[in-house]
Design an enzyme around this catalytic site. Sequence first.
Site, PDB file in Angstrom:
ATOM      1  N   LYS A  72       0.828  -1.222   0.000  1.00 43.74           N
ATOM      2  CA  LYS A  72       0.000   0.000   0.000  1.00 43.74           C
ATOM      3  C   LYS A  72       0.857   1.265   0.000  1.00 43.74           C
ATOM      4  O   LYS A  72       0.617   2.180  -0.808  1.00 43.74           O
ATOM      5  CB  LYS A  72      -0.920  -0.041   1.221  1.00 43.74           C
ATOM      6  CG  LYS A  72      -1.820   1.175   1.397  1.00 43.74           C
ATOM      7  CD  LYS A  72      -2.995   0.901   2.290  1.00 43.74           C
ATOM      8  CE  LYS A  72      -2.669   0.057   3.505  1.00 43.74           C
ATOM      9  NZ  LYS A  72      -1.755   0.705   4.464  1.00 43.74           N
ATOM     10  N   THR A  74       4.013   1.510  -0.808  1.00 43.48           N
ATOM     11  CA  THR A  74       4.772   1.491  -2.062  1.00 43.48           C
ATOM     12  C   THR A  74       3.915   2.022  -3.208  1.00 43.48           C
ATOM     13  O   THR A  74       4.372   2.829  -4.028  1.00 43.48           O
ATOM     14  CB  THR A  74       5.237   0.051  -2.362  1.00 43.48           C
ATOM     15  OG1 THR A  74       6.008  -0.418  -1.253  1.00 43.48           O
ATOM     16  CG2 THR A  74       6.084  -0.010  -3.628  1.00 43.48           C
ATOM     17  N   ARG A  95       2.366   8.435   6.851  1.00 41.75           N
ATOM     18  CA  ARG A  95       2.629   8.337   8.293  1.00 41.75           C
ATOM     19  C   ARG A  95       4.111   8.094   8.547  1.00 41.75           C
ATOM     20  O   ARG A  95       4.815   7.530   7.714  1.00 41.75           O
ATOM     21  CB  ARG A  95       1.818   7.199   8.910  1.00 41.75           C
ATOM     22  CG  ARG A  95       0.331   7.431   8.931  1.00 41.75           C
ATOM     23  CD  ARG A  95      -0.422   6.222   9.468  1.00 41.75           C
ATOM     24  NE  ARG A  95      -0.193   5.047   8.634  1.00 41.75           N
ATOM     25  CZ  ARG A  95      -0.408   3.804   9.024  1.00 41.75           C
ATOM     26  NH1 ARG A  95      -0.821   3.561  10.250  1.00 41.75           N
ATOM     27  NH2 ARG A  95      -0.203   2.798   8.207  1.00 41.75           N
ATOM     28  N   LYS A 106       7.634  -6.338  11.009  1.00 39.76           N
ATOM     29  CA  LYS A 106       7.406  -5.739   9.701  1.00 39.76           C
ATOM     30  C   LYS A 106       8.671  -5.148   9.084  1.00 39.76           C
ATOM     31  O   LYS A 106       8.854  -5.159   7.882  1.00 39.76           O
ATOM     32  CB  LYS A 106       6.331  -4.653   9.833  1.00 39.76           C
ATOM     33  CG  LYS A 106       5.829  -4.118   8.512  1.00 39.76           C
ATOM     34  CD  LYS A 106       4.706  -3.120   8.760  1.00 39.76           C
ATOM     35  CE  LYS A 106       4.200  -2.542   7.456  1.00 39.76           C
ATOM     36  NZ  LYS A 106       3.191  -1.500   7.669  1.00 39.76           N
ATOM     37  N   ALA A 274      -3.524   1.593  12.798  1.00 37.88           N
ATOM     38  CA  ALA A 274      -4.919   1.557  12.365  1.00 37.88           C
ATOM     39  C   ALA A 274      -5.720   0.446  13.027  1.00 37.88           C
ATOM     40  O   ALA A 274      -6.942   0.466  12.971  1.00 37.88           O
ATOM     41  CB  ALA A 274      -5.004   1.412  10.849  1.00 37.88           C
ATOM     42  N   PHE A 302      -3.395  -0.462   7.253  1.00 38.95           N
ATOM     43  CA  PHE A 302      -4.014  -1.793   7.140  1.00 38.95           C
ATOM     44  C   PHE A 302      -5.105  -1.815   6.057  1.00 38.95           C
ATOM     45  O   PHE A 302      -5.043  -1.063   5.095  1.00 38.95           O
ATOM     46  CB  PHE A 302      -4.523  -2.277   8.497  1.00 38.95           C
ATOM     47  CG  PHE A 302      -3.410  -2.590   9.463  1.00 38.95           C
ATOM     48  CD1 PHE A 302      -2.347  -3.410   9.092  1.00 38.95           C
ATOM     49  CD2 PHE A 302      -3.410  -2.066  10.749  1.00 38.95           C
ATOM     50  CE1 PHE A 302      -1.311  -3.700   9.971  1.00 38.95           C
ATOM     51  CE2 PHE A 302      -2.369  -2.352  11.633  1.00 38.95           C
ATOM     52  CZ  PHE A 302      -1.322  -3.171  11.245  1.00 38.95           C
ATOM     53  N   PHE A 383       3.161  -9.416  -9.664  1.00 34.72           N
ATOM     54  CA  PHE A 383       4.369 -10.179  -9.386  1.00 34.72           C
ATOM     55  C   PHE A 383       4.709 -11.031 -10.608  1.00 34.72           C
ATOM     56  O   PHE A 383       3.806 -11.396 -11.380  1.00 34.72           O
ATOM     57  CB  PHE A 383       4.162 -11.092  -8.166  1.00 34.72           C
ATOM     58  CG  PHE A 383       4.256 -10.379  -6.850  1.00 34.72           C
ATOM     59  CD1 PHE A 383       5.341 -10.560  -6.006  1.00 34.72           C
ATOM     60  CD2 PHE A 383       3.251  -9.504  -6.445  1.00 34.72           C
ATOM     61  CE1 PHE A 383       5.429  -9.904  -4.795  1.00 34.72           C
ATOM     62  CE2 PHE A 383       3.321  -8.838  -5.228  1.00 34.72           C
ATOM     63  CZ  PHE A 383       4.424  -9.041  -4.398  1.00 34.72           C
ATOM     64  N   TRP A 411       7.013  -1.136  -7.646  1.00 28.51           N
ATOM     65  CA  TRP A 411       8.117  -1.683  -6.854  1.00 28.51           C
ATOM     66  C   TRP A 411       9.359  -1.866  -7.735  1.00 28.51           C
ATOM     67  O   TRP A 411      10.467  -1.511  -7.346  1.00 28.51           O
ATOM     68  CB  TRP A 411       7.701  -3.014  -6.221  1.00 28.51           C
ATOM     69  CG  TRP A 411       8.753  -3.608  -5.326  1.00 28.51           C
ATOM     70  CD1 TRP A 411       8.954  -3.357  -3.998  1.00 28.51           C
ATOM     71  CD2 TRP A 411       9.765  -4.548  -5.716  1.00 28.51           C
ATOM     72  NE1 TRP A 411      10.033  -4.081  -3.534  1.00 28.51           N
ATOM     73  CE2 TRP A 411      10.545  -4.815  -4.559  1.00 28.51           C
ATOM     74  CE3 TRP A 411      10.080  -5.188  -6.916  1.00 28.51           C
ATOM     75  CZ2 TRP A 411      11.623  -5.698  -4.574  1.00 28.51           C
ATOM     76  CZ3 TRP A 411      11.154  -6.062  -6.935  1.00 28.51           C
ATOM     77  CH2 TRP A 411      11.918  -6.317  -5.777  1.00 28.51           C
TER      78      TRP A 411
END
Length: 557
Positions: A72, A74, A95, A106, A274, A302, A383, A411
């Site tokens: 998200k 990214t 954020r 993470k 969140a 999230f 991907f 990405w």
Amino acid sequence: MAYLSDIEIAQSTEMKPITEIAKTAGVDDKYIEQYGKYKAKVDYSLLNESPRKDGKLILVTAITPTPAGEGKTTTTIGLSDGLRRIGKNVVVALREPSLGPVFGIKGGAAGGGYAQVVPMEDINLHFTGDFHAIGAANNLLAAMLDNHIYQGNRLGIDPRRITWKRCVDMNDRQLRFVTDGLGGRVNGTSREDGFDITVASEIMAVFCLASSISDLKARLSRIVVGYTYDEKPVTAGDLGAVGAMAALLKDALKPNLVQTLEGTPAFVHGGPFANIAHGCNSVIATKMAMKLGDYAVTEAGFGADLGAEKFLDIKCRYAGLTPSAVVMVATVRALKMHGGVPKTELGTENLDALEKGIPNLLRHVSNIKNVYKLPCVVAVNRFPTDTDAEIELVIEKCKSLGVNVVLSTVWADGGKGGMALAEEVVRLCEEENDFSFSYELDATIEEKIEAIVTRVYGGVGVTFAPAAKKEIAKLASLGFDKLPVCMAKTQYSFSDDMTKLGAPEGFTVTVRQVKVSAGAGFIVALTGDIMTMPGLPKAPAAERIDVDDNGKISGLF
């Protein structure tokens, strides 16, 4: 082919001086306070003094998260770079990462691959000290509260009814429940206490929802820290703590200006979780991005049932914001996990599992279109293992809701991989929308919670534990029942049971506790076993982080 890690990509990029980024954003030197060569704070007076009309607001949200990842942040960064590549004036607002996830499971949270904000190490670690200021203000209030009791307790505070906790920005389960004030009278009043992680502190929520210093002080003064022996709430204002707390926060309240890898101006400011808080960057940073850019791109934490719901029902309501478009991020891999495929088998085509998982995406999309009445596009992070048949299935299912699907490769390709998404977002921003909330403020606390559970989560109802019922009655009697609701719920499911993947049906949500965050201006409903102080995993990310003799950091993501 060997891929560079996120930190290696970030460290190999030549950043522009922050003064140059400020010029790109149209920020006059008089508003800039530099923190070294590549970071700066922008004075909030710019909001009142700039004659520019506000730009369009774009929210990036996502499906229910899985260990497969969605990307998200990214996507948010890559979309912003994509908008800039098609000639748009854009500013992104994100954020700040918490040290809890950075050192926990993470890792960093400044984007990934070729869609990152930099300086990546600084942003993920101490940055400009905002979180330290928030923690200091939180703990100053805790110290003044306990000192008031020690010095005679003029307000008649019941030590057993104190609701205010200390905080630290670290995953430290040892601090969830503590007994302090031990060692005799001279060392304080003995009582049960506890710590929250800084990003779950009400000060963080107040900080992110405040629109000015005066609004910050008004919100701080309303914070309820506990209750007297005769059940009356005691506030930070009653303790005389507001001026000193605001003094600690005055510089932190100025948004932090940094840049993407492609030189797009980015505000990174505030960082409530969140799943246990409202999950959005600061109102001031979002408004500043809108003031400076024709397009302001922001994200909420999230899945859309948490971050987007709170962004729309709490942040937009308080700040008077109306989004122009919403981007729903998904991956084929994550949707297959929602369809029951283990993480080790996601590289194999599996249309049956994908079909079982897609309802998760469709429920989130339907909420944005039909509950909040906003234009929406699905961004699929592609991907190499995704097959054409799998992509076609996602496109076909989304078309049934009248929503387009755009493939994103930000990405790997940075802004170039976000240009198609940018074109669709620009198109959506020109559509009229009838933005609505999922509930009205004049409903009861129970009705608001039920509206979120039935309209957004897709559940059939709510069970309120006896303690929650009692607290709701008390909060209503104190006049807090007209506030919006902030749900504390697992991020891994629409329900309060993290094992219920996809789009579960027929479930009820159990609310075990309800409390007021009067300064932030919302009621918090705690469900399941959600905790406001996470713990570290068996093999924390901190074990892989190091720094060499030249000060170069490694292992951070």
